[in-house]
Design a protein around this motif. Structure first.
Motif, PDB file in Angstrom:
ATOM      1  N   GLY A 363       0.797  -1.214   0.000  1.00 31.69           N
ATOM      2  CA  GLY A 363       0.000   0.000   0.000  1.00 31.69           C
ATOM      3  C   GLY A 363       0.826   1.258   0.000  1.00 31.69           C
ATOM      4  N   HIS A 364       1.920   1.255  -0.761  1.00 33.07           N
ATOM      5  CA  HIS A 364       2.904   2.332  -0.692  1.00 33.07           C
ATOM      6  C   HIS A 364       3.123   2.956  -2.063  1.00 33.07           C
ATOM      7  CE1 HIS A 364       6.462   4.481   0.694  1.00 33.07           C
ATOM      8  NE2 HIS A 364       7.157   3.979  -0.303  1.00 33.07           N
ATOM      9  N   VAL A 365       3.343   4.255  -2.100  1.00 31.23           N
ATOM     10  CA  VAL A 365       3.724   4.965  -3.319  1.00 31.23           C
ATOM     11  C   VAL A 365       5.124   5.526  -3.131  1.00 31.23           C
ATOM     12  CG1 VAL A 365       3.255   6.913  -4.845  1.00 31.23           C
ATOM     13  CG2 VAL A 365       1.362   5.528  -3.982  1.00 31.23           C
ATOM     14  N   HIS A 366       6.017   5.201  -4.050  1.00 27.84           N
ATOM     15  CA  HIS A 366       7.376   5.735  -4.013  1.00 27.84           C
ATOM     16  C   HIS A 366       7.521   6.781  -5.105  1.00 27.84           C
ATOM     17  CE1 HIS A 366      11.771   5.773  -3.514  1.00 27.84           C
ATOM     18  NE2 HIS A 366      11.797   5.936  -4.830  1.00 27.84           N
ATOM     19  N   GLY A 367       7.946   7.978  -4.729  1.00 26.90           N
ATOM     20  CA  GLY A 367       8.193   9.026  -5.697  1.00 26.90           C
ATOM     21  C   GLY A 367       6.918   9.673  -6.196  1.00 26.90           C
ATOM     22  N   ALA A 368       7.091  10.690  -7.021  1.00 24.71           N
ATOM     23  CA  ALA A 368       5.951  11.437  -7.552  1.00 24.71           C
ATOM     24  C   ALA A 368       6.366  12.158  -8.819  1.00 24.71           C
ATOM     25  CB  ALA A 368       5.449  12.449  -6.518  1.00 24.71           C
ATOM     26  N   THR A 369       5.362  12.507  -9.628  1.00 29.07           N
ATOM     27  CA  THR A 369       5.576  13.370 -10.784  1.00 29.07           C
ATOM     28  C   THR A 369       4.842  14.688 -10.554  1.00 29.07           C
ATOM     29  OG1 THR A 369       3.671  12.400 -11.922  1.00 29.07           O
ATOM     30  CG2 THR A 369       5.838  11.449 -12.390  1.00 29.07           C
ATOM     31  N   ASP A 370       5.117  15.649 -11.407  1.00 28.56           N
ATOM     32  CA  ASP A 370       4.472  16.954 -11.259  1.00 28.56           C
ATOM     33  C   ASP A 370       2.996  16.877 -11.651  1.00 28.56           C
ATOM     34  OD1 ASP A 370       4.420  16.899 -14.046  1.00 28.56           O
ATOM     35  OD2 ASP A 370       6.060  18.318 -14.288  1.00 28.56           O
ATOM     36  N   ALA A 371       2.319  17.987 -11.591  1.00 28.78           N
ATOM     37  CA  ALA A 371       0.861  18.020 -11.806  1.00 28.78           C
ATOM     38  C   ALA A 371       0.458  17.532 -13.184  1.00 28.78           C
ATOM     39  CB  ALA A 371       0.333  19.436 -11.573  1.00 28.78           C
ATOM     40  N   ARG A 372       1.354  17.627 -14.157  1.00 27.40           N
ATOM     41  CA  ARG A 372       1.061  17.180 -15.507  1.00 27.40           C
ATOM     42  C   ARG A 372       1.466  15.727 -15.753  1.00 27.40           C
ATOM     43  NH1 ARG A 372       4.347  19.390 -19.004  1.00 27.40           N
ATOM     44  NH2 ARG A 372       2.997  18.800 -20.767  1.00 27.40           N
ATOM     45  N   GLY A 373       2.247  15.145 -14.849  1.00 26.29           N
ATOM     46  CA  GLY A 373       2.806  13.825 -15.109  1.00 26.29           C
ATOM     47  C   GLY A 373       3.962  13.879 -16.072  1.00 26.29           C
ATOM     48  N   ALA A 374       4.640  15.030 -16.134  1.00 25.60           N
ATOM     49  CA  ALA A 374       5.688  15.251 -17.126  1.00 25.60           C
ATOM     50  C   ALA A 374       7.092  15.001 -16.603  1.00 25.60           C
ATOM     51  CB  ALA A 374       5.589  16.680 -17.660  1.00 25.60           C
ATOM     52  N   GLU A 375       7.322  15.193 -15.294  1.00 26.18           N
ATOM     53  CA  GLU A 375       8.663  15.047 -14.730  1.00 26.18           C
ATOM     54  C   GLU A 375       8.588  14.464 -13.325  1.00 26.18           C
ATOM     55  OE1 GLU A 375      11.568  18.133 -14.980  1.00 26.18           O
ATOM     56  OE2 GLU A 375      10.394  19.246 -16.453  1.00 26.18           O
ATOM     57  N   PRO A 376       9.539  13.607 -12.966  1.00 27.88           N
ATOM     58  CA  PRO A 376       9.623  13.170 -11.570  1.00 27.88           C
ATOM     59  C   PRO A 376      10.008  14.359 -10.686  1.00 27.88           C
ATOM     60  CG  PRO A 376      10.858  11.697 -13.006  1.00 27.88           C
ATOM     61  CD  PRO A 376      10.518  12.912 -13.815  1.00 27.88           C
ATOM     62  N   THR A 377       9.305  14.515  -9.593  1.00 24.38           N
ATOM     63  CA  THR A 377       9.599  15.610  -8.662  1.00 24.38           C
ATOM     64  C   THR A 377      10.117  15.100  -7.322  1.00 24.38           C
ATOM     65  OG1 THR A 377       7.304  15.606  -7.898  1.00 24.38           O
ATOM     66  CG2 THR A 377       7.860  17.113  -9.696  1.00 24.38           C
ATOM     67  N   ASP A 378      10.111  13.805  -7.126  1.00 24.64           N
ATOM     68  CA  ASP A 378      10.517  13.248  -5.836  1.00 24.64           C
ATOM     69  C   ASP A 378      11.084  11.858  -6.050  1.00 24.64           C
ATOM     70  OD1 ASP A 378      10.752  12.936  -3.020  1.00 24.64           O
ATOM     71  OD2 ASP A 378       8.859  11.830  -3.009  1.00 24.64           O
ATOM     72  N   ARG A 379      12.309  11.626  -5.599  1.00 20.49           N
ATOM     73  CA  ARG A 379      12.955  10.315  -5.594  1.00 20.49           C
ATOM     74  C   ARG A 379      12.858   9.588  -6.945  1.00 20.49           C
ATOM     75  NH1 ARG A 379       9.904   7.974  -0.501  1.00 20.49           N
ATOM     76  NH2 ARG A 379       8.290   9.269  -1.450  1.00 20.49           N
ATOM     77  N   PRO A 380      13.445  10.154  -7.997  1.00 18.92           N
ATOM     78  CA  PRO A 380      13.418   9.492  -9.308  1.00 18.92           C
ATOM     79  C   PRO A 380      14.148   8.147  -9.277  1.00 18.92           C
ATOM     80  CG  PRO A 380      14.952  11.329  -9.318  1.00 18.92           C
ATOM     81  CD  PRO A 380      14.185  11.427  -8.033  1.00 18.92           C
ATOM     82  N   VAL A 381      13.674   7.219 -10.101  1.00 17.73           N
ATOM     83  CA  VAL A 381      14.238   5.875 -10.168  1.00 17.73           C
ATOM     84  C   VAL A 381      14.559   5.553 -11.627  1.00 17.73           C
ATOM     85  CG1 VAL A 381      13.827   3.410  -9.771  1.00 17.73           C
ATOM     86  CG2 VAL A 381      12.931   5.102  -8.143  1.00 17.73           C
ATOM     87  N   THR A 382      15.794   5.182 -11.896  1.00 19.91           N
ATOM     88  CA  THR A 382      16.193   4.790 -13.247  1.00 19.91           C
ATOM     89  C   THR A 382      15.968   3.294 -13.457  1.00 19.91           C
ATOM     90  OG1 THR A 382      18.478   4.289 -12.624  1.00 19.91           O
ATOM     91  CG2 THR A 382      17.959   6.589 -13.226  1.00 19.91           C
TER      92      THR A 382
END
Length: 424
Positions: A363-382
């Motif tokens: 039940g966990h979400v890691h990281g986030a993208t901006d309001a558009r879904g265009a760029e990772p804004t938190d803890r990017p993962v390659t």
């Protein structure tokens, strides 16, 4: 003829050996061997992971993160609304069954890459390396086998379902090549019965003689790799484990729970295989390249995925397998936040993957993208970091380098670090 048999490094002559082997054994499950050679490997201690098996669901074509696991409002919003899950995060209305099992999931919303071309992106997601030069890198299943050894005395250590064995053993030995199952309904084709042992033994003797003739002259490991592959194939054909590939042995209600799709039946086959001791199974789902008719495509591919994925996790959990099986939902890239006509273009800069089981947070979400879904804004993962994370979960010693035939050292995930925050 004699001079041609000796020079196995030539692709045409190698193809001759392959055709001879096919004729001798009547098998269609040959390894993918573009210049196969042995890697130099020292024994390695098992790491700290808890995944005795990995099931990787590859969504070919590029899953839209915005229309699945990372829904947005505003101009990026897709054709469907959102569902709030009991885990607290949202998925889209295309995934109602997934929403019900969201408390088992760890959604990685901050995946990012630079490769936006299908073939190159698929190569990256399967191997953890960008395709460069002449090096052919191994896929994840062979990586795990090369580090950890074979997972079963007769069954293969890795299987790919709904695709050929391309992106296979790379520079590792042929014996690590994934076994391709092109159709889960048909299972393992052309597996001859053990009653023909004498005939098979004569044919294997012919291949051994060819191997000795070739290696004696050229010290070519390719011929020996073929011999090892057929030895393992014979053990499987003579063993009691062939029924692992027969999903017809499942009760009707179990088969129905996975849905009436090739992908769903592939997921059911994956569960059967890991239950019997196969370490790595990839199941491919095609059709996710939604440049046009996004809503119709998601209605079809999204529904098939939603049904099968939820059934797979429930089935693994009911059989007490989820705690030791890492399930990965992967895709080659995301889709453009901008809707172009009725679809979205390729978009590697931001996309989503999903992990479940084997010590992963629930039940966990890691990281986030901006309001558009265009760029990772938190803890990017390659993608290499994703591979390192899978390797850590499977117990791979991530700092242990394997040396290719060219003398270059490689690691699973290209020396990337695992994403430890996804583990509970």
């Amino acid at each position: 003829m004699r001079s041609e048999l000796l020079r196995l490094e030539d692709p045409g002559r190698r193809a001759f050996v392959e055709r001879l082997a096919k004729t001798a054994f009547g098998l269609t499950v040959l390894p993918w061997l573009p210049g196969t050679a042995r890697a130099s490997v020292a024994p390695a201690a098992r790491g700290h992971g808890s995944a005795r098996a990995v099931i990787m669901l590859q969504l070919k074509g590029g899953m839209s993160h915005i229309d699945t696991f990372d829904p947005k409002e505003g101009p990026s919003k897709g054709p469907r609304g959102v569902l709030r899950t009991k885990a607290g995060f949202q998925v889209t209305e295309f995934l109602p069954e997934t929403a019900k099992i969201a408390d088992r999931l760890c959604v990685v919303r901050s995946m990012t890459a630079k490769v936006g071309v299908h073939e190159s992106a698929q190569y990256l997601m399967r191997t953890g390396y960008e395709k460069r030069g002449t090096v052919v890198h191994p896929a994840l299943g062979p990586w795990l086998q090369q580090y950890l050894g074979s997972s079963h005395p007769t069954l293969p250590s890795s299987v790919c379902v709904n695709r050929s064995a391309g992106h296979g053993n790379g520079f590792f030995p042929a014996a690590t090549s994934p076994l391709p199952i092109l159709d889960p309904d048909e299972g393992l084709q052309h597996a001859r019965p053990a009653a023909r042992d004498a005939v098979m033994d004569r044919r294997l003797g012919l291949l051994r003689a060819l191997e000795q003739h070739a290696t004696g002259a050229m010290a070519d490991d390719n011929a020996k790799a073929y011999g090892e592959f057929y030895e393992s194939a014979l053990r499987l054909m003579k063993g009691k484990d062939l029924d692992a590939f027969d999903i017809g042995g499942e009760p009707a209600n179990v088969r129905a729970s996975y849905g009436d799709s090739k992908f769903g039946r592939g997921c059911l086959l994956a569960r059967r295989l890991v239950e019997r001791g196969v370490r790595f199974v990839e199941v491919e789902s095609g059709g996710w390249d939604h440049h046009k008719e996004l809503e119709d495509g998601m209605e079809e591919e999204g529904t098939q995925f939603d049904t099968a994925f939820a059934a797979l996790l429930r089935d693994l959990e009911a059989r007490s397998l989820l705690s030791s099986t890492l399930v990965v939902v992967a895709t080659e890239f995301g889709r453009d936040p901008r809707i172009n006509g009725s679809g979205r273009g390729h978009y590697p800069k931001a996309f989503s993957c999903v992990l479940a089981g084997a010590g992963v947070k629930r039940g966990h979400v890691h990281g986030a993208t901006d309001a558009r879904g265009a760029e990772p804004t938190d803890r990017p993962v390659t993608v290499p970091e994703l591979h390192a994370t899978i390797g850590w979960a499977a117990g791979v010693p991530l700092d242990k380098e394997l040396v290719s035939p060219s003398g270059r050292p490689f690691t699973i995930g290209n020396k990337a670090k695992p994403v430890m925050e996804v583990f509970g």
